[in-house]
Design a protein around this motif. Structure first.
Motif, short mmCIF file in Angstrom:
data_model
loop_
_atom_site.label_atom_id
_atom_site.label_comp_id
_atom_site.label_asym_id
_atom_site.label_seq_id
_atom_site.Cartn_x
_atom_site.Cartn_y
_atom_site.Cartn_z
N GLY A 1 75.18 63.10 -42.46
CA GLY A 1 74.53 61.59 -42.22
C GLY A 1 75.34 60.49 -42.96
O GLY A 1 76.26 60.65 -43.69
N CYS A 2 74.61 59.50 -42.64
CA CYS A 2 75.28 58.24 -43.32
C CYS A 2 75.08 58.27 -44.79
O CYS A 2 74.56 59.00 -45.27
CB CYS A 2 74.71 56.71 -42.74
SG CYS A 2 74.93 56.72 -41.08
N GLU B 1 75.97 57.93 -35.86
CA GLU B 1 76.63 56.66 -36.48
C GLU B 1 77.50 57.12 -37.47
O GLU B 1 78.60 57.94 -37.20
CB GLU B 1 75.34 55.94 -37.28
CG GLU B 1 74.39 55.30 -36.15
CD GLU B 1 75.01 54.49 -35.28
OE1 GLU B 1 75.91 53.81 -35.26
OE2 GLU B 1 74.26 54.43 -34.09
N CYS C 1 74.74 62.76 -37.23
CA CYS C 1 74.09 61.57 -36.89
C CYS C 1 75.22 60.97 -36.08
O CYS C 1 76.36 61.08 -36.19
CB CYS C 1 73.47 60.53 -37.87
SG CYS C 1 74.97 59.57 -38.55
N GLY D 1 66.62 56.96 -42.54
CA GLY D 1 66.76 58.30 -41.79
C GLY D 1 67.70 59.05 -42.75
O GLY D 1 67.16 60.19 -43.06
N SER D 2 68.71 58.78 -43.50
CA SER D 2 69.50 59.58 -44.20
C SER D 2 68.87 60.19 -45.57
O SER D 2 68.77 61.54 -45.81
CB SER D 2 71.00 58.89 -44.56
OG SER D 2 71.79 59.66 -45.12
N PRO E 1 70.74 61.07 -32.84
CA PRO E 1 70.76 59.54 -33.12
C PRO E 1 70.89 59.20 -34.60
O PRO E 1 71.63 58.40 -34.99
CB PRO E 1 69.49 59.10 -32.60
CG PRO E 1 69.01 59.89 -31.59
CD PRO E 1 69.47 61.42 -32.09
N CYS E 2 70.14 59.88 -35.49
CA CYS E 2 70.15 59.59 -36.68
C CYS E 2 69.64 61.12 -37.49
O CYS E 2 68.72 61.56 -36.92
CB CYS E 2 69.01 58.67 -37.07
SG CYS E 2 68.75 58.49 -38.99
N THR E 3 69.97 61.33 -38.81
CA THR E 3 69.41 62.58 -39.04
C THR E 3 67.92 62.53 -39.59
O THR E 3 67.46 63.72 -39.95
CB THR E 3 70.52 63.21 -40.39
OG1 THR E 3 70.25 61.79 -41.44
CG2 THR E 3 71.98 63.25 -40.19
N CYS F 1 72.08 54.22 -43.89
CA CYS F 1 71.75 54.80 -42.65
C CYS F 1 71.58 53.47 -41.70
O CYS F 1 71.01 52.54 -42.21
CB CYS F 1 70.52 55.49 -42.72
SG CYS F 1 69.71 55.93 -41.29
N HIS F 2 71.83 53.48 -40.48
CA HIS F 2 71.70 52.59 -39.63
C HIS F 2 70.35 52.26 -39.29
O HIS F 2 69.86 51.41 -38.58
CB HIS F 2 72.66 52.97 -38.27
CG HIS F 2 73.96 52.85 -38.72
ND1 HIS F 2 75.00 51.92 -38.05
CD2 HIS F 2 74.95 53.72 -39.47
CE1 HIS F 2 76.33 52.28 -38.58
NE2 HIS F 2 76.06 53.20 -39.58
N TYR F 3 69.45 53.10 -39.58
CA TYR F 3 68.04 53.00 -39.44
C TYR F 3 67.44 52.94 -40.68
O TYR F 3 66.34 53.71 -40.99
CB TYR F 3 67.42 54.03 -38.62
CG TYR F 3 68.19 54.11 -37.02
CD1 TYR F 3 68.19 53.20 -36.20
CD2 TYR F 3 69.34 55.01 -36.71
CE1 TYR F 3 68.83 53.36 -34.77
CE2 TYR F 3 69.89 54.99 -35.83
CZ TYR F 3 69.69 54.16 -34.76
OH TYR F 3 70.50 54.15 -33.29
FE1 FES Z 1 73.41 58.16 -39.87
FE2 FES Z 1 70.57 57.61 -40.13
S1 FES Z 1 71.95 56.81 -38.66
S2 FES Z 1 71.95 59.13 -40.97
#
Ligand code: FES
Length: 767
Positions: free
Chosen positions: A696-697, A645, A643, A707-708, A671-673, A702-704
Motif C-alpha cells: 500500500g501507500c 495508487e 493498491c 486505507g493503508s 483501488p486501495c488496500t 494513502c490516497h484515501y
Molecule cells: Fe494506496 Fe490506500 S490508496 S493504500
C-alpha cells in the motif's frame, strides 16, 4: 448477465516482450479459455493503428468485453475506454494489463517462469472481464455561488477573487469586524506597511481606483454587489453535497469594537486591559447592546474555509507569568499598543504603572518548537518580534530591546533585512530559551532568567516589559467546524489539505477548499497566494456547471446490511448515512456524489453487505483463483495485493526500469488496500498462495486517508490468526511504497519469495 464474448488483444511491443515470453504458447492458451471468442497479437494496441484494430473487432466480432495487454496501463486504459465508447460499448467493460512492465521486463532472465506467470495474468484478466458491469457517468448540477468561512485576509481575498469572476459570495465571519488577526497586527512584513492591505477588486466600483492594493476600508469590499458579508456570524449546520450545499448560519448582534470594519462596536477585554482614559472615553461605549441570534440558511455550490489562526494561550506556561503579572504581554497585545487606533492610541506603556518601558525583553518560541505544547515552528513569530522591535526602536530609540531566541528564522524574501536592520538599530540578541520570568519581590519588576548559549553562562535580565512571541494555533472552533464539514485536521490541529505538496488548497471533499492560516500560520504574501489558489480551484469547480464523476462507487445490499453502524464512521468522505429500511431495519445508504470508490467501507463491513461497483468481491476472488491455481511449475506462489495508487506504482516502476524480482510474485490490484478483509488474506492462502504481501501507500500517504493504516491493522490480525492455525505468520507481510521505490518493491518481492521457498509450500487443508 449476457454470455461473454471476449476479445483478447496482446501487444508484443514490437518484439520487446515476445522475445522473452512464449507468445505462441500464450495465444494457444488464451484461445481455449471459455468466453474468449477473438484473440489478436499486434505490435501495440494503445496507439493507432492498433486502436483501430480493437475498434473494428468489437463491431465485427460483436464483442461485449475486451482484455488488452499494453505497455503503460493508465494511458492504455484511457485510450481503450475511448475506443469502447466509439465502438458503442460501455467504457468500463475493458480490463487492461501490462505483460511488459509486470511480467516480461522484471522477469527477463527466467522466460519460462515468466510465460507461466503471463498465462496466469491473462486468465485473471479474462475471468475478471467476464464479471465486469457497465457503469454510468454521474452528473449533478452545481449552484454558482460560494460561501467563505472566515473574513480575515485570506477570506477577503478569496471572496474578492471569486466576485471578480462573477460568482456571488457569502462571507461568514464570527467576529463583528473583518480582517482577522491582521486587523490587530499594526504593520506587516515584508513591505512594512499596514496589515489591513488587500488586493484591489477588479469590480467596477465608482470612486475606487484600481491600484495594486487598498486599505480594507478603501477597497469598497462591502459595496461589491455580489458579496454578502455576515459578521457576528457562525456556521452551525451543513447539508447537501458537492455543488449543492445548504449552510445554516447563526448571526448574532452583540456589543462593540473600536475601529472595526464594518463599523460595529463590541466590548473588547483585550482593549480594556491597556486602554487609557482618553481611548476609553473616545472608543468604548458605556453600555452593551443585548445579544440576539438569528438563523439563516444559505445555498452554495462551493465552500472555502479561511478561518485563520490565533495566539497560543501563554498562561499555560506558568513560569512565564502571563496573565499573572500585568507587564508580561504577547506580541499581538504589543501590536495593539503600537497601533494609533489601539487602546493606548499608539503609546508604548508598561501596563502595571502606565510608564514608558525602558527595558523590553522579547521571548521567542513560547509554546512553539516545544514538544510540551506545540512541536512545530509557527513560522512567522520571529518576524513579528523583529518587526515590533524595529517599530519600538524607531519611536523610542533609547529603549533597550533584547530578544531571547532559539534560532532566528527569517527565511522569506526581504525578511533577513529585518534581522540586519534590528541589529543595526541596537536590538540585542541572546541565544537561549528563558527558564523563568521572575518578579523582584521588592520592586515588583520583572527579571528574565535565561541561559546565554553563546557566552555559556546563565544570566538574569531585568525588564520593564516582557513580550512573548507565542505559537500560533488553530483558531477557536476549528475542531467543531471540521467535524461539521467532514474535514480532517492534521496532527497539530490545522485543516488538512488534500495533498500538502501538490493540492494545498483543496480538501478530500470535492467542493470544499481551504486557504490561509486555517492550514498553518502564514505570512501575508503566502496567504495571498493561497487565497488566489483556493479561489481559482473553487471557480473552476463552480464554472463547470455540472459535477461529473464516474459511477465507481460503493453499493449496499440492503438485505444483508444490518444495523451495525460501522461504515458511516469509517468512510473518509462522509458518503454513508443510515436510513430506515423495512421493519425498523436500519441500512447504509451511499451518496454517490461523495463516494470516492476506495472500498474502505467494504473492508470494514462485517456482513459483506457492501461492494464496489468497479472492484466487486467476485472479481477479486476470480483473480485470486486464476493467479494461484494456474501453475504447472510447482514453484511457491506469492500473491501481492497492490493498491492502484503509490503502492502499485512501485511495482510499475520496478517493471519500467526492468528491475528484476522473482516471477513467483503475482498481483491483484485493488483501488486501495483499505478494501481488504481478513478473509481476502486468508482466502489467498487457501486457494494456492504460499506467501501474501500487501503493498500500500505510506501509512500517512494513502490516497484515501486511512486505507493503508487499516490494511496494516488487518494484516497484523491475520498474522495472529495464521499462527493460531499453525501457519507461519511471516508468510504474510505488509509493505508501504511510493512510485520511486521500484528497487524497494523488488527487494520486498524477493524477501517474500525467499520466505515462501524456505518455509516450503503450504498445507492448505489446515486453513
Ligand atoms: Fe494506496 Fe490506500 S490508496 S493504500
Amino acid at each position: 448477465m449476457e454470455e461473454p464474448r471476449i476479445g483478447v488483444f496482446l501487444s508484443d511491443c514490437n518484439g520487446e516482450i515476445s522475445s522473452i515470453l512464449n507468445f505462441k504458447e500464450l495465444l494457444a492458451y488464451v484461445e481455449e479459455i471459455p468466453g474468449v471468442v477473438y484473440v489478436k497479437q499486434n505490435n501495440e494496441f494503445c496507439e493507432e493503428p492498433g486502436l483501430k484494430i480493437v475498434r473494428d473487432a468489437i463491431k465485427e466480432q460483436n464483442l461485449n468485453r475486451i482484455v488488452v495487454s499494453g505497455d503503460e496501463p493508465v494511458t492504455c486504459m484511457v485510450r481503450i475506454s475511448r475506443v469502447l465508447r466509439e465502438a458503442g460499448l460501455n467504457p468500463y467493460l475493458a480490463e487492461v494489463i501490462t505483460l511488459r512492465e509486470h511480467c516480461a521486463k522484471p522477469h527477463k532472465n527466467e522466460p519460462d517462469k515468466a510465460t507461466q506467470k503471463a498465462r496466469a495474468m491473462l486468465l485473471a484478466a479474462i475471468e475478471k472481464a467476464k464479471l465486469l458491469e457497465p457503469l454510468e457517468t454521474l452528473k449533478y448540477p452545481i449552484k454558482k455561488s460560494a460561501l467563505v468561512i472566515g473574513g480575515g485576509i485570506a477570506g477577503i481575498q478569496v471572496a474578492m477573487n471569486l466576485s471578480d469572476l462573477g460568482f456571488p459570495v457569502h462571507v461568514v465571519e464570527k467576529e463583528p469586524y473583518l480582517g482577522g488577526i491582521a486587523a490587530k497586527a499594526v504593520k506587516f512584513f515584508p513591505t512594512d506597511d499596514c496589515s489591513l492591505c488587500v488586493g484591489a477588486s477588479s469590480c467596477d466600483l465608482n470612486g475606487v481606483t484600481k491600484t495594486s492594493r487598498k486599505c480594507l476600508y478603501r477597497s469598497g469590499f462591502s459595496e461589491i454587489s455580489n458579496v454578502n458579508i455576515l459578521t457576528n456570524a457562525k456556521v452551525v449546520g451543513l447539508k447537501g453535497g458537492p455543488g449543492d450545499y445548504q449552510v445554516t448560519v447563526e448571526k448574532a448582534v452583540y456589543p462593540v469594537f473600536p475601529h472595526g470594519y464594518p463599523e460595529i462596536r463590541i466590548v473588547d477585554d483585550q482593549f480594556r486591559k491597556f486602554a487609557t482614559e482618553y481611548t476609553l472615553k473616545t472608543y468604548v461605549p458605556t453600555q452593551s447592546e443585548p445579544t440576539t441570534v438569528e438563523s439563516i440558511c444559505l445555498d452554495a455550490g462551493a465552500i472555502i474555509v479561511a478561518t485563520g489562526f490565533r495566539e497560543f494561550d501563554a498562561s499555560i506556561i506558568e513560569e512565564y507569568r502571563y496573565g499573572v503579572h500585568p507587564d508580561v504581554v504577547t506580541q499581538l497585545e504589543l501590536a495593539r499598543m503600537l497601533d494609533a487606533f489601539g487602546p493606548t492610541a499608539g503609546s508604548l506603556i508598561r501596563p502595571s504603572d502606565r510608564s514608558i518601558p525602558k527595558k523590553i525583553v522579547m521571548v521567542l518560541c513560547v509554546g512553539s518548537r516545544d514538544t510540551r505544547y506545540n512541536a512545530y515552528c509557527s513560522s512567522i513569530c520571529c518576524m513579528v518580534a523583529l518587526k515590533h522591535s524595529l517599530i519600538i526602536k524607531e519611536k523610542y530609540p533609547d529603549t533597550d530591546v533584547r530578544i531571547c531566541y532559539i534560532d532566528i528564522r527569517s527565511w522569506g524574501r526581504g525578511h533577513e533585512d529585518y534581522y540586519l536592520r534590528a541589529r543595526e538599530a541596537g536590538v540585542k540578541f541572546i541565544k537561549g530559551r528563558p527558564t523563568e520570568i521572575l518578579e523582584d519581590s521588592e520592586t515588583g519588576r520583572l527579571i528574565v532568567d535565561t541561559e546565554d548559549e553563546l557566552l555559556c553562562k546563565f544570566t538574569q535580565i531585568p525588564a520593564d516589559l516582557v513580550v512573548l512571541s507565542t505559537a500560533f494555533v488553530p483558531s477557536e472552533g476549528t475542531k467543531e467546524l471540521a467535524e461539521m464539514l467532514g474535514l480532517e485536521l492534521d496532527k497539530d490541529g490545522f485543516f488538512k489539505e488534500y495533498n500538502s505538496k501538490v493540492r494545498p488548497t483543496e480538501t478530500k471533499l470535492r467542493g470544499i477548499f481551504i486557504c490561509g492560516g486555517a492550514t498553518f500560520p502564514k505570512d501575508s504574501p503566502t496567504t495571498a497566494l493561497h487565497a488566489a489558489s483556493a479561489a481559482m480551484k473553487a471557480a473552476r469547480f463552480l464554472n463547470a456547471g455540472e459535477f461529473v464523476k464516474d459511477q465507481k462507487t460503493a453499493i449496499v445490499d440492503s438485505e444483508l446490511c444490518g444495523d451495525c453502524e460501522f461504515c458511516p464512521v469509517t468512510c473518509p468522505y462522509g458518503a454513508i448515512t443510515l436510513a430506515e429500511w423495512k421493519e425498523s431495519h436500519v441500512v447504509a445508504e451511499i451518496d454517490d456524489r461523495k463516494c470516492e470508490g476506495c472500498g474502505i467501507c467494504v473492508g470494514t463491513c462485517p456482513l459483506n453487505a457492501i461492494d464496489l461497483r468497479h472492484a466487486k468481491e467476485d472479481q477479486i476472488m476470480a483473480q485470486i483463483k486464476a493467479l494461484t491455481q494456474n501453475d504447472e511449475s510447482k514453484e511457491p506462489i506469492v500473491l501481492a495485493y497492490c493498491c492502484a495508487e503509490c503502492g502499485g506504482t512501485a511495482m510499475d516502476s520496478a517493471g519500467m526500469a526492468a528491475i528484476e524480482y522473482p516471477a513467483n510474485v503475482r498481483t491483484v490490484k485493488v483501488p486501495c488496500t483499505g478494501i481488504l478483509k481478513i478473509h481476502h488474506l486468508l482466502e489467498a492462502f487457501k486457494l494456492g498462495a504460499d506467501a501474501v504481501m500487501v503493498v500500500g501507500c505510506k501509512l500517512d500517504g494513502c490516497h484515501y486517508e486511512e486505507g493503508s493504516m487499516r490494511a496494516k491493522r488487518k494484516v497484523e490480525l491475520a498474522k495472529k490468526l495464521l499462527q493460531s492455525y499453525g501457519i507461519e505468520p511471516e508468510r504474510l507481510e505488509m509493505f508501504h511504497n511510493v512510485y520511486v521505490e521500484g528497487n524497494e518493491f523488488a527487494e520486498e518481492a524477493k524477501t517474500m519469495t525467499k520466505r515462501a521457498m524456505t518455509l516450503g509450500r503450504l498445507q492448505r487443508d489446515i486453513i
